[in-house]
Design an enzyme around this catalytic site. Structure first.
Site, mmCIF file in Angstrom:
data_model
loop_
_atom_site.group_PDB
_atom_site.id
_atom_site.type_symbol
_atom_site.label_atom_id
_atom_site.label_comp_id
_atom_site.label_asym_id
_atom_site.label_seq_id
_atom_site.Cartn_x
_atom_site.Cartn_y
_atom_site.Cartn_z
ATOM 1 N N LYS B 75 0.863 -1.188 0.000
ATOM 2 C CA LYS B 75 0.000 0.000 0.000
ATOM 3 C C LYS B 75 0.897 1.235 0.000
ATOM 4 C CE LYS B 75 -4.001 1.832 2.607
ATOM 5 N NZ LYS B 75 -4.847 1.633 3.809
ATOM 6 N N SER B 150 -9.779 1.418 2.688
ATOM 7 C CA SER B 150 -8.953 2.228 1.833
ATOM 8 C C SER B 150 -7.851 1.445 1.095
ATOM 9 C CB SER B 150 -8.283 3.321 2.665
ATOM 10 O OG SER B 150 -7.393 2.753 3.609
ATOM 11 N N SER B 174 -9.854 -0.837 7.008
ATOM 12 C CA SER B 174 -9.263 -0.618 5.682
ATOM 13 C C SER B 174 -8.524 -1.811 5.089
ATOM 14 C CB SER B 174 -8.316 0.581 5.721
ATOM 15 O OG SER B 174 -9.055 1.773 5.619
#
Lengths: 485, 474
Positions: B75, B150, B174
């Site tokens: 990420k 996310s 997330s």
């Protein structure tokens, strides 16, 4: 905004005299702790280095970086707490949020509602006790230099930021509002500085910003219980400035009260050049710091055993040190206090214990160790004192030798030798004195006629001739002897 | 699709080439660029790492790390030394960190091959990856749907087979929510189990790094690799990381008691509800005691979270001011420059949360909002503790609904926030939780079942979820 600050500018119809008022002062002293590294990261905590060299992701607040508390900073803070009789308490850190370019994260990690050291007191030389509210840990900001404009952020053309100072550990020591004069404020800071130096928590150098004082001041009529309107003075960078700032501000408050003018609760800036204070920001402009617990750090609960260990290993405090040095040297209290505040008393004591002449040692320390003892140790100091006593070095030469030893820790005998300082034979010296006299017959006549100012002239000539090797005192004695003949 | 364990074992045995494995995954990622998974595909770096692994003499290959030659996606809120790290925000565009996050160091030490940085909702704020400042990520299962968020890019990377494992971060769900929406395994470890050093902070007291994998064994392996104490993170747990893989060998879970959380099972869509019921039945059939349990404070989780997380974010994101790094807009003075930079550099959702958080911390409102939210947090911990007196693990849906279409919830922030209603309570408590794929919903999109446990209860989470995985409807 219009200034009505001048202390002498008060109404003629005053109903009360200056003597009817009393000033109430509370001090916030920020001391940079003498740790090797920063409060939350491992960059060096060192003054005076090339800008932006003592930096790392944490103290620059780079994304993703996290603080880790420096144990030594806590230990030094606890020492100060013990010295001030504070209660060493379980504590937490908080974030104080505000935007300023010298703050890498735009929040300062500080202690807020749960400080490390709670309560305590400091005893002044007069015997008066000043209460300590708290002493808490926080990180310093970077140093900002505004270029162009008035040197302030708003009209500067650009600014330079040095983050070497960002994250340096600070201990903020807050006093109760129990100080009642500028002189007392000065005494308080002097004694606090002596304590910080004695427990090795800080070098206490105000000129390098290691010790910074914010002064809270208010004035009320004698006998009143309620405090007057308070102003806070910033930018007080020396003990002398502290005294001047307090005196100016006290008069300003009294004048305003007498003239029936309203004082504003505000922060003021002390101007070193004019000796005046000027408004910086008023209470209405006060920022909302939005304090909340620092989630990146865990609560700090100093282990009792650890605190006991620190207590047992505490260096001697100034009071004790002064008594010790007094016993060893018999010198004046003011000189002793000075040497203790410089942190050179242990060295002086050890030098005297090693057999050096007490008076001479004290005098040399007073004159030559204003910036600490550096690499000078007792055995070397003893040699220097002895060389001076034996007339092997002149007063001028002693200064040069000591400077070298303080800086490099070398052997004083070798330094003296390498500098070509050797004892001058009295006969040789006498010959040179006669030479100087014969070269300057007019001056000699005037001297003989009683013009004592000319001693300096002849000593100067001798120093020139001997490249500083002559002992001024011996030369002076020779001159007066010759003049009397 | 090969798992990380399979790839590492083949490479260590000298049966596979890391370069070939890497090339295969990179090629797939490039063919499917329109999914919007990667912000930065690190082809050159990845192939160089793979080459180095292949150059290990065969006799030494068994000594390679546990992720030998395994492609990993990160990420883009995890700092990678000298490699652009953006948080999918314009304000950090072009920023190259001078250091690796602790987890990135651990991956490198484990001989993993980092293939790229994945898309996310800007600063990890969102539940659909539609808040990325650059482009949205599409759900590999059906590109008309969002991947969740996310960590949508990391979830999609694993779901699309670009990498068998990926790392994400989970603040209120997330990792787990996009894992559920994409049909992969996503794990949020106990707070403090994995070092946060180098994870760009959203809400420090909630953020936790965790893995996306195709199966539970890989999740266990990953947690073993990235878990453990880190002296750079003061909130890191000192305890040693257990051998989770070893514990998975014991498939008998009949000694475990499972509670289905009533509050988190209410108000979810019927198809998800049906899968939850089937999951509970699977566990009952495996011999677990399964009962419904009430954890009352979980009802207030969402409200408390949307005060605490923005409050911390408002402070954490203050550093993006244009002074030291990232975007800088020119202006007449420092303050104007700060304002112009932040106005241009942050997206709407980030601004919304900074304002919310600033308000919650403001003088006069602090006690009513921030302090009260922290009390709810304590209450949540207490209510969970009561439930865990009786149960070893708890069960709930991961998301109240399956994946939704683009734009469906962007107009209504509150509807978007509801995506995390089931995942937030364990975040507030700092507890570990996993999302395991378990069948599909009415729109043929995956359903995730959430398994929760008390702090450091990862072992039981893995044991339960590997049974769910084995018995999941196809």
């Amino acid at each position: 905004m219009p200034e009505k600050d001048l202390p002498h500018n008060h109404s003629k119809h005053e109903s009360s005299k200056d003597d009817d008022f009393e000033v109430v002062i509370g001090l916030e002293v920020h001391a940079e702790l003498a740790t090797k590294t920063k409060l939350f990261s491992d960059s060096a905590n060192h003054f005076g280095d090339e800008p932006n060299t003592n930096i790392d992701p944490v103290c620059l607040g780079l994304p993703g970086s996290l603080p880790v508390l420096n144990k030594r900073a806590v230990e030094l803070s606890i020492r100060v707490g013990i010295a001030l009789g504070s209660t060493i308490s379980p504590c937490t850190f908080a974030r104080k949020n505000y935007f300023y370019p010298d703050m890498p994260k735009n929040f300062q990690t500080s202690q807020y509602d749960q400080p490390l050291n709670v309560g305590g007191s400091l005893t002044l030389a007069s015997g008066k006790k000043i209460g300590i509210t708290r002493a808490h840990l926080e990180e310093d900001t970077g140093k900002i230099t505004h270029i162009g404009g008035g040197g302030r952020i708003h009209d500067a053309k650009y600014c330079l930021i040095d983050y070497n100072r960002a994250g340096v550990p600070l201990l903020e020591i807050v006093s109760e509002p129990e100080i009642s004069s500028g002189e007392e404020a000065r005494e308080y800071v002097k004694e606090l500085r002596a304590i910080l130096v004695a427990v090795e928590a800080s070098d206490g150098k105000m000129e390098e910003g290691s010790l910074r004082v914010d002064t809270n001041i208010s004035v009320r009529k004698k006998g009143e219980v309620e405090l007057g309107v308070r102003t806070e003075i910033k930018n007080v960078n020396s003990l002398r400035s502290l005294l001047r700032a307090v005196e100016f501000e006290t008069k300003r408050h009294i004048s305003a009260i007498q003239a029936g003018e309203e004082l504003r609760q505000e922060t003021r800036h002390f101007n070193e050049d004019t000796g005046e204070t000027h408004p910086l920001r008023s209470k209405e402009d006060d920022m909302d710091y939005r304090y909340f617990p620092e989630p990146d750090l865990v609560p700090l609960d100093p282990d009792e055993k650890w605190v006991e260990e620190i207590r047992e290993q505490m260096p001697a405090l100034p009071t004790e040190k002064r008594v010790r040095l007094k016993e060893a040297s018999g010198a004046d209290d003011s000189v002793i206090a000075l040497l203790v505040s410089r942190g050179v008393d242990d060295l002086v004591d050890a030098t005297i214990q090693a057999g050096a002449d007490a008076a001479q040692t004290i005098k040399l320390a007073e004159q030559n160790l204003s910036d600490g003892a550096g690499k000078l140790e007792a055995d070397a100091f003893l040699k220097v004192v002895n060389m001076l006593q034996a007339g092997e070095l002149s007063a001028t030469q002693v200064k040069a030798v000591l400077t070298e030893v303080i800086e490099n820790g070398v052997d004083p005998k070798q330094v003296a030798e390498s500098m070509g300082f050797e004892a001058m034979d009295e006969g040789e010296l006498e010959g040179l004195v006669e030479q100087v006299i014969s070269q300057n017959p007019d001056e000699w006549e005037r001297y003989k006629g009683g013009d004592q100012k000319l001693v300096g002239f002849f000593v100067g000539q001798m120093m020139k001739l001997t490249q500083g090797k002559a002992d001024g005192k011996v030369v002076t004695a020779m001159l007066s002897k010759k003049a009397a003949n | 699709m090969e798992t990380a364990l399979q790839i590492a074992s083949a490479i260590k045995a000298g049966e596979a080439s890391a370069v070939e494995v890497t090339q295969k995954h990179l090629a797939l990622a490039k063919e499917n660029e329109d999914l919007g998974v990667f912000l930065n595909l690190m082809e050159e770096d990845a192939l160089a790492t793979a080459k180095r692994i292949d150059e290990t003499p065969d006799s030494d290959k068994q000594n390679l790390g546990p992720l030998a030659g395994v492609p990993v996606a990160l990420k883009d809120n995890l700092c990678t030394e000298a490699v652009e790290t953006t948080c999918a925000s314009k304000i950090l565009s072009g920023w190259r960190p001078p250091y690796d996050a602790s987890v990135v160091k651990k991956l490198k030490q484990s001989d993993a091959v980092i293939i790229g940085k994945t898309n996310l909702d800007e600063f990890a704020m969102g539940s659909s990856t539609e808040n990325s400042a650059f482009f949205p990520t599409r759900n590999p299962r059906n590109p008309e749907y969002v991947p969740g968020g996310s960590s949508g890019g990391s979830a999609a990377a694993v779901a699309a087979g670009f990498s068998p494992i990926a790392l994400g971060s989970d603040t209120g769900g997330s990792i787990r929510q996009p894992a559920a929406l994409c049909g992969v395994v996503g794990m949020k470890p106990t707070y403090g189990r994995v070092s946060r050093y180098g994870l760009i902070a959203f809400a420090s007291s909630l953020d936790q790094i965790g893995p996306f994998t195709t199966d539970v064994s890989d999740a266990a392996l990953m947690l073993q690799v990235i878990g453990g104490h880190d002296e750079n993170d003061s909130t890191s747990i000192p305890d040693a990381t257990p051998d989770y893989l070893e514990s998975l060998k014991d498939q008998d879970i009949s000694n475990l008691k499972v509670g289905v959380v009533r509050e988190l099972s209410q108000g979810v869509s019927p198809d998800v509800s049906a899968r939850l019921k089937e999951a509970a039945d699977v566990l009952a059939a495996a011999g677990c005691g399964v009962e419904e349990v009430s954890v009352p404070a979980t009802k207030y989780g969402l409200s408390a979270y949307y005060l605490i997380a923005p409050a911390e974010a408002s402070s954490n994101l203050s550093r993006y001011d244009g002074v030291r790094y990232g975007l800088r807009e020119t202006a007449d003075n420092a303050e104007e420059m700060n304002i112009a930079t932040r106005t241009k550099g942050f997206g709407d959702e980030v601004k919304r949360r900074i304002m919310l958080g600033t308000f919650a911390l403001s003088s006069g409102y602090y006690d009513d909002y921030y302090v009260k939210a922290q009390r709810v947090r304590t209450l949540t911990i207490n209510d969970f503790a009561t439930a865990y007196e009786k149960f070893d693990v708890l069960l709930s849906p991961t998301s109240p609904f399956t994946a939704f279409k683009f734009g469906e919830k962007t107009a209504d922030p509150l509807a978007m926030y509801l995506c995390d209603a089931c995942t937030i309570p364990s975040s507030l408590a700092g507890h570990p939780a996993i999302s395991v794929p378990f069948g599909v919903g009415d729109n043929d999109m995956p359903v995730g079942i959430q398994v929760l446990a008390p702090a450091l209860g990862e072992m039981n989470i893995f044991r339960i979820s590997s049974v769910l995985e084995r018995e999941a409807p196809i």
